[in-house]
Design an enzyme around this catalytic site. Structure first.
Site, short mmCIF file in Angstrom:
data_model
loop_
_atom_site.label_atom_id
_atom_site.label_comp_id
_atom_site.label_asym_id
_atom_site.label_seq_id
_atom_site.Cartn_x
_atom_site.Cartn_y
_atom_site.Cartn_z
N GLY A 265 17.46 23.66 47.34
CA GLY A 265 18.85 23.55 47.43
C GLY A 265 19.26 24.51 48.76
N LYS B 234 12.10 37.51 46.40
CA LYS B 234 11.95 38.66 45.70
C LYS B 234 12.82 39.52 45.56
CE LYS B 234 6.69 38.32 45.11
NZ LYS B 234 5.52 38.86 45.23
N SER C 281 -0.03 39.65 43.09
CA SER C 281 1.58 40.49 43.42
C SER C 281 1.70 41.26 42.15
CB SER C 281 2.50 39.68 44.07
OG SER C 281 2.98 38.70 42.99
#
Length: 797
Positions: free
Chosen positions: A380, A743, A700
């Site tokens: 998108g 993030k 992570s």
């Protein structure tokens, strides 16, 4: 032309020729001079002369009146109409005048026989015609072995020239063969050969017969080379003509035979049509030869033969593929930039790369290799639509192939013709659809390619996406080199991790980042709402959606990095409004955040992923997925046991190893955080990552899991507004992570106030919008001690 030794043949010349007195015993004499333009008179040779100039006629009449001979001299420049004494060569030929005829156009035609070479000593008269005192040049006719060998060589060369040159009569060679004097033979051969005026005059100027033969042999050898080359070319042309006539004759015979057998129908017409199309197309040599070979096979096959359809389909593909047709690129950088900006919001790096490509192509032209671009980013974010906009801005055709789920190599490079129903691969299929050799070719979802027993489809793309070798791309079906070097390939992917390294190495990756709320609001106003209004027929309706309504949709009805679901929600509102208009009901002039429930229902998302209060054993991590960034809690529960470790939440192998590393760090630093070392042996650990249906992997979350473990064993609470990301080592060092921008955007969307990130990721702040940097407290850490100072509430009460 007739050849003589001493006297003119009485059957050819007039009777008065017998009355001419040949003065052979005088060394010097004064005679009329006849300049000629385009011929050289030789001794012993009869030549026709056409006289039209007044001075030349007067010289001829003087010779007849005086019953003397005439000196024929060649002028140096044939373009001069009235030559002076300096325009004439010094050596000429003393000629006797024979038959004379007056022509209807006013010119006079005479036959003259050359007697001796003469040298002009001095011009004694210039008007009304030229006269000069001349000296006869007597040549020696001593015959030696060298002269005899030269005569034979010249005769052999002359024979070949006569055979190849149709303008030389055959009796010329017979006449030359019967001459036994070297000088006479040289003069005779030079007079009939198609030499230039200067070459003939050079032979006339050469008094030594032996030297004259040598020069003549050189000229004959040169002329023979030219004649042999002409003969070879003529033979080739004739062979082609004969071949064409033969093929035409055989085809006509075949047409009649097929007509008698009732097989004429449409096959012959189709073959002829294909033949004409192949003949008119500018095909590469190898392709044209292959097409003609297959066409000849097709033309002799009966219509019921099983291979007819296969060959016909193959030839159709050859003639329908674009081989040289190309569109011209739009070279106006300002216009291209304007078109890209009008279709897409933001994306400065991508637009800058396209403008650089156009600028370099303008300077380098065809020498520049088309780049292979890879657009990487969450769904998108405009990757596919930007490819279409690039094609429109460049003025190129646009074709698109979705690679998601393709596992068969033949889908990319085609099936071999031995298979029933074989077809070329997706690349050539879309090249035919584009109709040009330089389209913008989009390969969507390249990270979703797979492989199985039918081959590795990603490896099949290596040749097509390699600028070093895609100028000769080979499709299994076509089995011919096809040039893809002018194609602008654009690939799209949500993540680079699943793309094989050799394939990724051939592409220039450009990252597409997720949008912040302000960017989504601008995109909605500029692009999404106008497009949806037009698609729902509401462009003329006085209607408005407020900014707070759009922000409400962004925050509570969608949770994405791109704007695809946002457009769907806007379309959902417009569909309901269109229905109301169709039922002749009134619609509101404006929709605000309070009326969204009526059209979109209850909000699907909220910021409730955050804990309502600080808790023990629960830390918030940040993740980067193919759908963009997200936050997730990590929970640790302790229970009596023997030190067992249970992991749930569909965790990958890398994430499990990261948990083991975090646990080892906690056990080795237990004393630093007031943890009883024996607790690890008396209690079992259960670590859970919610949303267990979603696979999770990667290192992570290392510092997040270490923080949750320390909180669970020490009893210190974890701050609810803090999210963190970073890989942990056994020594407690925090290593950098990927997906930094996504993030942080996810943390901002979820209401996080403080984020803890590795210090080595500080360089990535350049990609973070200024608004996010102002509203988020970003803490860079190098070790776990820095993490725990921010994340833990050091008060158990």
């Amino acid at each position: 032309m007739t050849y003589f030794k001493e006297k003119i043949d009485p059957s050819i010349l007039e009777e008065d020729m017998e009355e001419l007195e040949i003065i052979a015993d005088m060394d010097e004499l004064e005679l009329p001079i006849l300049p000629v333009r385009d011929t050289v008179a030789f001794p012993q040779i009869v030549i026709p002369l056409f006289i039209g100039r007044n001075r030349s006629m007067l010289a001829l009449e003087a010779a007849i009146v005086e019953k003397s001979e005439l000196v024929v001299v060649t002028q140096r420049d044939v373009e001069i109409d009235d030559p002076s004494t300096s325009d004439l060569y010094e050596i000429g030929t003393e000629c006797a005048v024979g038959r004379m005829l007056r022509m209807p156009d006013g010119t006079t035609n005479i036959l003259a026989q050359g007697h001796e070479r003469v040298q002009i000593i001095e011009f004694t008269q210039k008007t009304p015609y030229l006269r000069a005192r001349v000296r006869r040049l007597i040549e020696e006719n001593e015959k030696t072995l060298s002269t005899d060998a030269l005569m034979r060589a010249v005769l052999a060369l002359f024979e070949k020239c006569v055979q190849l040159n149709r303008n030389i009569p055959d009796d010329a060679y017979v006449a030359a063969m019967n001459i036994d004097e070297a000088g006479w033979m040289a003069d005779m051969v030079a007079s009939v050969m198609d030499f230039t005026l200067e070459q003939r005059q050079q032979i006339l100027d050469t008094l030594d017969p032996t030297l004259r033969l040598q020069r003549l042999s050189i000229l004959l050898a040169q002329e023979l080379d030219v004649l042999e080359l002409e003969s070879k070319i003529q033979d080739q042309v004739q062979q082609e003509v004969d071949k064409g006539q033969r093929e035409y004759f055989l085809r006509e015979q075949l047409r009649v035979i097929q007509g008698e057998l009732g097989e004429l129908d449409t096959q012959l017409a189709e073959v002829n049509e294909l033949r004409e199309r192949i003949k008119e197309m500018a095909l590469p040599d190898e392709t044209k030869a292959k097409a003609e070979k297959e066409l000849n096979r097709l033309s002799i096959m009966p219509s019921a033969a099983p291979d007819v359809g296969i060959i016909r389909t193959y030839l159709d593909w050859i003639v329908e593929l674009p081989w040289v047709t190309a569109t011209e690129d739009n070279s106006d950088l300002t216009e291209v930039a304007r078109m890209l900006d009008s279709n897409h919001f933001g994306l400065p790096k991508v637009k800058e790369r396209i403008l650089e490509y156009i600028a370099v192509r303008q300077r380098a032209g065809s020498k520049m290799r088309s780049p292979i671009l890879c657009f990487v980013g969450p769904p998108g974010t405009g990757k596919t639509s930007l490819g279409r906009s690039i094609a429109n801005a460049l003025g190129r055709k646009f074709v698109q192939v979705s690679l998601g789920g393709i596992r068969d190599e033949a889908e990319i490079r085609g099936h071999r013709r031995t298979y029933i129903g074989a077809l070329p691969g997706r690349i050539l299929q879309n090249m035919r659809r584009a109709g040009t050799t330089n389209p913008v070719f989009m390969l969507d979802e390249i990270d979703k390619l797979g492989s199985d027993f039918r081959g590795d489809s990603s490896s099949a793309l290596l040749e097509a996406l390699d600028p070093e070798q895609n100028h000769a791309f080979s499709d299994h079906y076509l089995d011919l080199p096809y040039d893809l070097s002018n194609v602008l390939f654009i690939t799209t992917a949500n993540s680079l991790y699943s793309i094989p390294h050799p394939l990724l190495d051939r592409m220039e990756s450009i990252e597409f980042f997720g949008y912040v709320e302000e960017e989504k609001l601008s995109i909605s106003r500029q692009f999404l709402i106008p497009r949806q209004l037009d698609e729902h027929g509401l462009a003329e309706v006085n209607f408005n959606i407020t900014d707070n309504a759009i922000q409400e949709i962004i925050c509570h009805y969608t949770n994405e990095a791109g704007v695809r679901n946002l457009e769907r929600k806007i379309g959902q509102i417009f569909r309901k409004l269109t229905r109301q208009l169709g039922e002749h009901k009134a619609i509101p002039k404006s929709i605000n955040r309070h009326s969204l429930n009526k059209y979109l229902g209850i909000p699907s998302f909220s910021k409730q992923k955050l804990n309502k209060e600080d808790e023990v054993g629960v830390a918030t991590g940040m993740a980067y997925t193919q759908a963009g960034g997200d936050i997730f809690p990590i929970e640790v529960a302790l229970m009596p046991g023997k030190g067992g470790l249970t992991l749930t939440g569909q965790l990958g192998e890398v994430m499990k190893e990261s948990i083991q590393a975090a646990l080892s760090f906690v056990r080795s630093h237990a004393a630093d955080y007031q943890i009883d070392p024996t607790a690890f042996e008396k209690q079992d650990i259960h670590l859970h990552v919610p949303e267990g249906a979603i696979p999770k992997d990667g290192p992570s979350a290392g510092i997040t899991m270490a923080t949750a473990l320390i909180s669970a064993f020490s009893g210190y609470k974890v701050r609810r507004g803090v999210a963190m990301t970073g890989e942990i080592t056994l020594r407690g060092k925090v290593l950098p992570v990927g997906g930094f921008r996504e993030k942080l955007l996810a943390a901002h969307r979820s209401g996080i106030t403080t984020v803890i990130v590795p210090a080595e990721n500080e360089k990535d702040l350049a990609d973070i919008p200024k608004k996010i940097q102002r509203e988020l407290k970003i803490v860079f850490v190098e070790g776990m001690e820095d993490v725990l100072k921010i994340a833990l509430v050091m008060d158990k009460g």
